[in-house]
Structure formats: structure tokens, C-alpha cells
Design a protein around this motif. Structure first.
Motif, PDB file in Angstrom:
ATOM      1  N   GLU A   1       0.728  -1.216  -0.066  1.00 22.10           N
ATOM      2  CA  GLU A   1       0.079   0.093  -0.127  1.00 22.10           C
ATOM      3  C   GLU A   1       0.852   1.287  -0.016  1.00 22.10           C
ATOM      4  O   GLU A   1       0.543   2.331  -0.413  1.00 22.10           O
ATOM      5  N   ALA A   2       2.061   1.200   0.905  1.00 25.36           N
ATOM      6  CA  ALA A   2       2.769   2.362   0.913  1.00 25.36           C
ATOM      7  C   ALA A   2       3.061   3.036  -0.553  1.00 25.36           C
ATOM      8  O   ALA A   2       3.113   4.277  -0.525  1.00 25.36           O
ATOM      9  N   TRP A   3       3.419   2.360  -1.623  1.00 24.46           N
ATOM     10  CA  TRP A   3       4.156   2.864  -2.952  1.00 24.46           C
ATOM     11  C   TRP A   3       2.623   3.607  -3.514  1.00 24.46           C
ATOM     12  O   TRP A   3       3.057   4.575  -4.333  1.00 24.46           O
ATOM     13  N   LYS A   4       1.557   3.178  -3.225  1.00 26.08           N
ATOM     14  CA  LYS A   4       0.289   3.753  -3.816  1.00 26.08           C
ATOM     15  C   LYS A   4       0.261   5.194  -3.302  1.00 26.08           C
ATOM     16  O   LYS A   4      -0.292   6.079  -4.145  1.00 26.08           O
ATOM     17  N   LYS A   5       0.727   5.625  -2.251  1.00 25.14           N
ATOM     18  CA  LYS A   5       0.655   6.936  -1.790  1.00 25.14           C
ATOM     19  C   LYS A   5       1.564   7.872  -2.158  1.00 25.14           C
ATOM     20  O   LYS A   5       1.606   8.905  -1.885  1.00 25.14           O
ATOM     21  N   ILE A   6       2.483   7.433  -3.020  1.00 30.95           N
ATOM     22  CA  ILE A   6       3.515   8.174  -3.762  1.00 30.95           C
ATOM     23  C   ILE A   6       3.358   8.542  -5.287  1.00 30.95           C
ATOM     24  O   ILE A   6       2.854   7.695  -5.608  1.00 30.95           O
ATOM     25  N   LYS A   7       3.545   9.726  -5.640  1.00 31.53           N
ATOM     26  CA  LYS A   7       3.314  10.281  -6.960  1.00 31.53           C
ATOM     27  C   LYS A   7       4.784   9.781  -7.449  1.00 31.53           C
ATOM     28  O   LYS A   7       5.570  10.315  -7.558  1.00 31.53           O
ATOM     29  N   ILE A   8       4.662   8.824  -8.602  1.00 33.58           N
ATOM     30  CA  ILE A   8       5.578   8.290  -9.266  1.00 33.58           C
ATOM     31  C   ILE A   8       5.453   8.402 -10.951  1.00 33.58           C
ATOM     32  O   ILE A   8       4.401   8.035 -11.344  1.00 33.58           O
ATOM     33  N   ASN A   9       6.449   9.186 -11.285  1.00 33.98           N
ATOM     34  CA  ASN A   9       6.175   9.437 -12.861  1.00 33.98           C
ATOM     35  C   ASN A   9       7.528   8.963 -13.271  1.00 33.98           C
ATOM     36  O   ASN A   9       8.615   9.582 -13.666  1.00 33.98           O
ATOM     37  N   ARG A  10       7.336   7.548 -13.936  1.00 31.55           N
ATOM     38  CA  ARG A  10       8.280   6.817 -14.674  1.00 31.55           C
ATOM     39  C   ARG A  10       7.515   5.545 -15.567  1.00 31.55           C
ATOM     40  O   ARG A  10       6.532   5.403 -15.255  1.00 31.55           O
ATOM     41  N   GLU A  11       8.244   5.153 -16.691  1.00 37.88           N
ATOM     42  CA  GLU A  11       7.901   3.952 -17.431  1.00 37.88           C
ATOM     43  C   GLU A  11       8.202   2.844 -16.349  1.00 37.88           C
ATOM     44  O   GLU A  11       9.080   2.860 -15.572  1.00 37.88           O
ATOM     45  N   ASN A  12       7.788   1.776 -16.917  1.00 45.89           N
ATOM     46  CA  ASN A  12       8.276   0.551 -16.609  1.00 45.89           C
ATOM     47  C   ASN A  12       7.907   0.441 -15.099  1.00 45.89           C
ATOM     48  O   ASN A  12       8.695  -0.224 -14.305  1.00 45.89           O
ATOM     49  N   LEU A  13       6.719   0.906 -14.444  1.00 44.08           N
ATOM     50  CA  LEU A  13       6.424   0.943 -13.179  1.00 44.08           C
ATOM     51  C   LEU A  13       5.154  -0.002 -12.965  1.00 44.08           C
ATOM     52  O   LEU A  13       4.113   0.435 -13.787  1.00 44.08           O
ATOM     53  N   PHE A  14       5.094  -0.784 -12.164  1.00 42.49           N
ATOM     54  CA  PHE A  14       3.908  -1.633 -11.911  1.00 42.49           C
ATOM     55  C   PHE A  14       3.732  -1.671 -10.268  1.00 42.49           C
ATOM     56  O   PHE A  14       4.558  -2.114  -9.550  1.00 42.49           O
ATOM     57  N   ILE A  15       2.676  -1.439  -9.562  1.00 48.27           N
ATOM     58  CA  ILE A  15       2.341  -1.388  -8.211  1.00 48.27           C
ATOM     59  C   ILE A  15       1.239  -2.690  -8.111  1.00 48.27           C
ATOM     60  O   ILE A  15       0.130  -2.769  -8.960  1.00 48.27           O
ATOM     61  N   PHE A  16       1.584  -3.454  -7.145  1.00 49.17           N
ATOM     62  CA  PHE A  16       0.553  -4.804  -6.924  1.00 49.17           C
ATOM     63  C   PHE A  16       0.354  -4.642  -5.354  1.00 49.17           C
ATOM     64  O   PHE A  16       1.176  -4.103  -4.558  1.00 49.17           O
ATOM     65  N   ASP A  17      -0.900  -5.184  -5.041  1.00 47.77           N
ATOM     66  CA  ASP A  17      -1.537  -5.276  -3.653  1.00 47.77           C
ATOM     67  C   ASP A  17      -0.677  -6.213  -2.742  1.00 47.77           C
ATOM     68  O   ASP A  17      -0.252  -6.040  -1.637  1.00 47.77           O
ATOM     69  N   ASN A  18      -0.149  -7.373  -3.709  1.00 47.56           N
ATOM     70  CA  ASN A  18       0.694  -8.642  -3.079  1.00 47.56           C
ATOM     71  C   ASN A  18       1.286  -9.524  -4.153  1.00 47.56           C
ATOM     72  O   ASN A  18       1.449  -8.955  -5.233  1.00 47.56           O
ATOM     73  N   VAL A  19       2.348 -10.169  -3.410  1.00 45.84           N
ATOM     74  CA  VAL A  19       3.150 -10.876  -4.384  1.00 45.84           C
ATOM     75  C   VAL A  19       2.464 -11.747  -5.424  1.00 45.84           C
ATOM     76  O   VAL A  19       2.781 -11.836  -6.610  1.00 45.84           O
ATOM     77  N   PHE A  20       1.247 -12.163  -5.047  1.00 46.34           N
ATOM     78  CA  PHE A  20       0.512 -13.143  -6.009  1.00 46.34           C
ATOM     79  C   PHE A  20      -0.060 -12.319  -7.180  1.00 46.34           C
ATOM     80  O   PHE A  20      -0.059 -13.019  -8.322  1.00 46.34           O
ATOM     81  N   ASP A  21      -0.383 -11.382  -6.866  1.00 48.99           N
ATOM     82  CA  ASP A  21      -0.772 -10.328  -8.354  1.00 48.99           C
ATOM     83  C   ASP A  21       0.223 -10.031  -9.276  1.00 48.99           C
ATOM     84  O   ASP A  21      -0.034  -9.876 -10.119  1.00 48.99           O
ATOM     85  N   SER A  22       1.514 -10.017  -8.786  1.00 47.83           N
ATOM     86  CA  SER A  22       2.533  -9.780  -9.627  1.00 47.83           C
ATOM     87  C   SER A  22       3.125 -10.989 -10.420  1.00 47.83           C
ATOM     88  O   SER A  22       3.859 -10.665 -11.508  1.00 47.83           O
ATOM     89  N   MET A  23       2.663 -12.143 -10.137  1.00 49.92           N
ATOM     90  CA  MET A  23       3.446 -13.323 -10.644  1.00 49.92           C
ATOM     91  C   MET A  23       3.304 -13.483 -12.228  1.00 49.92           C
ATOM     92  O   MET A  23       3.982 -13.747 -12.997  1.00 49.92           O
ATOM     93  N   TYR A  24       1.755 -13.008 -12.839  1.00 51.64           N
ATOM     94  CA  TYR A  24       1.751 -13.202 -14.535  1.00 51.64           C
ATOM     95  C   TYR A  24       2.605 -12.293 -14.899  1.00 51.64           C
ATOM     96  O   TYR A  24       3.357 -12.729 -16.063  1.00 51.64           O
ATOM     97  N   LEU A  25       2.821 -11.158 -14.497  1.00 55.05           N
ATOM     98  CA  LEU A  25       3.858 -10.191 -15.309  1.00 55.05           C
ATOM     99  C   LEU A  25       5.258 -10.443 -14.903  1.00 55.05           C
ATOM    100  O   LEU A  25       6.220 -10.271 -15.873  1.00 55.05           O
TER     101      LEU A  25
END
Length: 452
Positions: A394-418
Motif C-alpha cells: 500500500e505504501a507505494w500507492k501513496k507516492i506520486k511516481i512518474n516513470r515508465e516500466n512501473l507496476f504496483i501490486f497489492d501483494n506478491v501473488f498479483d505480480s506473478m503473471y507479469l
């Protein structure tokens, strides 16, 4: 004690009845049934959120041969030996204290905000060829963990090295007043877990509680302002290490990248000698644990050349910078834990490789108090734009991040496909974050898929 330490002996120490067939005390006592391997002992602890008795059958199915519990009805009495006792925690503490006091053993204890386990392991490696030395299973650094470590040591043990951690004020006093170290080591002190401590002064005082009335020697990091300042108040024999140390000085530290291998070169100079080290570990923060290990081996008057050769062969530990190599890429498993200092150190080390095709999988950092969001923002600002970023929590979602190749996930399981997609496009993957992010799931999956 000059004979082997059996489960029946353990029962006598507890003044309780032993049940079933007698066996040597297992070399490992665990409180999580998932950690059980064949021959281990399982301790059914009643916790705030779960009851260990409900996992006894699982522990037995995994190979547990000895059960410590309070409730008989959960135990298949034909398969294991067991001890039933009320107030299990307190009686384990008392038994461990008595066992320690009944044996002539040098006790070393390590604490600090970072590097406790690595320092403990490196000291173990420096002494193990010369002494019967006992250490904890994993990061068993609570009062219960220390008790379980003590109760699994063999009676002929010469040296035991304990790890003492803290999440709250007085946690370490509670441990060290029970299991009093002869030699106390403080690796460093930073604002980790500060949410529970409220202020850095409370962390400092808690870490220095590792000095008991039995402690003869304090060893500390002179480069860390908090340990350096507080150590001045301590009136026992003291030894310091660090780049600012005159007693045990770290010199000429450099990181060399060679064929995607990172070598840390540095020297240690004291009054007797100056040694060169060339060690394949992840990050120059490992210079300090190696130096602590070298100093301790000197205090034990060991063969300097032999110890030096052993320390030069040391590798990073599992979850703490271990490097896993496949034919097409390699993974830095720094997944066990994280705070702002260790996160930046790991990313800084990655930069030495000078490789663009990198994937950073970063979990959020916990227990940072009021600086929680700002600390995460500082991490983002430090990361090169050429890296692919997977951010988990959750912490990362509270930061404004302007960059390419960025993906934010709720948990590790959501990241497995990518991950399965990007893993084929990179040469290096760095996995780092607080333990509660469960980043070990990613590491285990990579190990399974690539037979590492």
C-alpha cells in the motif's frame, strides 16, 4: 553434563513426566509446523492469534519425533514421544536458563538494527573449526527463540551464539537478564521499528540492554553514531570496529564487478597485523559482519591466517543477498527484511553491475512511524529510471511516481503473471522488502521453476 542430552533428561529439567520412547534431544525445536523436517521437535505454543496444538498433526506428518504441548488430546501418542506441561513458555525459559548455567559455556550475543543474523553466521564460521559452537535456527531472536536454541545445544558445547532482537522497549532486557552473555555485540542502531519505540533514544537504550551483569566485553560499530555515543557510557572492556576505529580499522573498501560477480575488497588493520579480504557477497555492508567475526576470532586467540582464509570464502546468506544464478539471468535474494538504509544499500550495490536490464521487486517497509511515506519516496528517488520496477504494498500507492516500466501490486501473488513475462527480458532481478510482504514466495517459485 558429560552424557548425551535426551528428551528424558529434558523432562527431568522441567520436573515433569516423560511419555513414549526416549530419543536424543532434537537438534531443532520449532514453533511453526511448516518448518518441521524429519526428526525435529515441535513446540505447541498458545499464541494471541493461533493455537499451536491445532498444528501438531501437521508437524507429525512432516516428521516431528518429539512434541512439547499442554493438551494431550491433540497428540497421536503412538507416533511420537511427548511432554505435557502447563505454562509452557515460562517453563521453557526456566529450563533453558538452568541448562545454560549447568554447563561451562561462553555465551556470545548479537543485537543491532541491521546485520544481526549475518554477523552471527560469520562469527560461527570463524569459530566452528576450533570450537563446538551452537547457533540459532534461522532468526530465533526472541526470548522464546533463545530458549529453544539453548535447549537444542549438545552438552559438549563450548560456545553458544545467540541473536537478540527487539520490537518494543525492554525486549532485550527481558532476554539478556535471563540468558546473560559474556560477550555482547551491537552491530549498529538505526530508526528501525520506530513506530513501536516512538523515538530513537528508546531504540538505543533497548539495544544496549544486551549488556548484562555477566557481560565482560562489549564489541560495537564505531562508524555508527548511536553505538559510538552510547558506548562511551559503558564501563566494561570495549572493542570497536569500523572505518573510524583505531583499534580494528576497516580500510580501502571497494566493490569490483567482474563477469557479473561482485567482489568486495577491503583491509582490516589492528595493532598486530593488516589483512586483505576479497569476498563475494552482496553489498559493502557485509564488511562489518566480517570484521566483527575477525575480531571475535582474535579474542579467542585463533590462528589468524586460517580464520582469514575461511572468511574470504563466505557467501551472502539466504534472504540476505544470496545470489542465485540461472543460465540466462541471476536473482539477488535480499527478501528477508528491509528498512530505508538496507534498501538503499542493496540498490546501490546493484548499480555497480552497470546493467540496464534489471527488474527490482520491492516490498513496502514496515514500522517506520511518521516517516513511513517519506522513506518510501526516498527509495523511489534513488532508483535509476532504466530499471523495471515491481512495487508491492500500500505504501507505494501513496507516492506520486512518474516513470515508465512501473507496476504496483497489492501483494506478491498479483505480480506473478507479469513476472513470468519480464523474467525473460532481464539479466538481474533484485528482490527486497519487509518480511511480511511474503517475497519469499517469489524466490521459492523461481527456485522451483529453474531448479535452483
Amino acid at each position: 553434563m558429560n552424557r548425551r542430552w535426551n528428551v528424558s533428561d529434558f523432562a527431568k529439567f522441567l520436573n515433569v513426566t516423560f511419555n513414549g520412547f526416549d530419543i536424543p534431544m532434537p537438534s531443532k525445536l520449532v514453533t511453526d509446523s511448516r518448518d518441521v523436517l524429519n526428526g525435529d521437535g515441535f513446540v505447541a505454543i498458545q499464541g494471541e492469534n493461533s493455537d499451536g496444538h491445532e498444528y501438531i498433526s501437521d508437524a507429525i506428518s512432516r516428521g516431528a519425533k518429539f512434541i512439547l504441548a499442554s493438551k494431550k488430546e491433540y497428540i497421536d501418542t503412538d507416533k511420537v514421544c511427548y511432554i505435557l506441561i502447563d505454562d509452557l513458555r515460562e517453563n521453557l525459559y526456566k529450563a533453558a536458563k538452568k541448562y545454560l548455567e549447568n554447563n561451562s559455556i561462553i555465551e556470545i550475543a548479537v543485537t543491532g538494527s541491521m546485520g544481526k543474523t549475518t554477523t552471527r553466521e560469520f562469527i560461527y564460521e570463524s569459530l566452528a573449526k576450533f570450537y563446538n559452537i551452537h547457533k540459532p535456527y534461522r532468526s530465533y531472536n526472541t526470548k522464546l527463540g533463545c530458549a529453544l536454541t539453548i535447549l537444542t545445544m549438545k552438552p559438549d558445547t563450548d560456545v553458544i551464539i545467540l541473536e537478540m532482537g527487539a520490537n518494543h522497549v525492554n525486549d532485550i532486557f527481558d532476554i539478556s537478564s535471563y540468558f546473560m552473555p559474556d560477550i555482547s555485540i551491537i552491530t549498529n542502531i538505526e530508526a528501525c521499528h520506530i513506530e513501536n519505540f516512538k523515538k530513537i533514544e528508546n531504540i538505543i537504550s533497548t539495544k544496549f540492554e544486551i549488556i548484562s551483569r555477566k557481560t565482560k566485553i562489549l564489541v560495537y560499530n564505531k562508524d555508527n553514531i548511536n553505538t559510538k555515543t552510547k558506548a562511551k557510557e559503558i564501563n566494561i572492556t570495549k572493542y570497536d570496529i569500523g572505518k573510524n576505529s583505531k583499534f580494528y580499522k576497516i580500510k580501502n573498501t571497494e566493490i569490483i564487478s567482474k563477469n557479473l560477480n561482485l567482489i568486495i575488497n577491503f583491509d582490516i588493520k589492528n595493532k598486530l597485523y593488516e589483512n586483505e579480504y576479497h569476498v563475494e557477497v552482496w553489498g559493502d555492508q557485509n564488511v562489518y559482519p566480517i570484521t566483527f567475526a575477525s575480531l571475535i576470532s582474535d579474542l579467542f586467540k585463533l590462528n589468524n591466517k586460517f580464520v582469514n582464509n575461511n572468511l574470504n570464502k563466505i557467501k551472502s546468506l539466504e534472504g540476505r543477498g544470496e545470489i542465485l544464478k540461472t543460465n540466462s539471468f541471476f536473482v539477488i535474494d535480499d527478501s528477508y527484511n528491509a528498512n530505508p538504509q538496507s534498501m538503499i544499500s542493496s540498490i546501490k550495490t546493484l548499480n555497480y553491475l552497470n546493467i540496464s536490464e534489471c527488474l527490482l521487486i520491492l516490498g513496502e517497509m514496515k514500522e517506520l512511524g511518521d516517516e513511513y511515506i517519506e522513506n518510501h519516496k526516498q527509495i523511489i528517488d534513488y532508483i535509476s529510471n532504466r530499471y523495471i520496477l515491481f512495487l508491492i504494498g500500500e505504501a507505494w500507492k501513496k507516492i506520486k511516481i512518474n516513470r515508465e516500466n512501473l507496476f504496483i501490486f497489492d501483494n506478491v501473488f498479483d505480480s506473478m503473471y507479469l513476472l513470468n513475462f519480464y523474467i525473460k527480458k532481464v539479466k538481474v532481478i533484485l528482490v527486497k522488502g519487509s518480511h511480511s510482504n511474503n517475497l519469499k514466495f517469489i524466490i521459492d517459485k523461481i527456485k522451483e521453476d529453474y531448479k535452483l
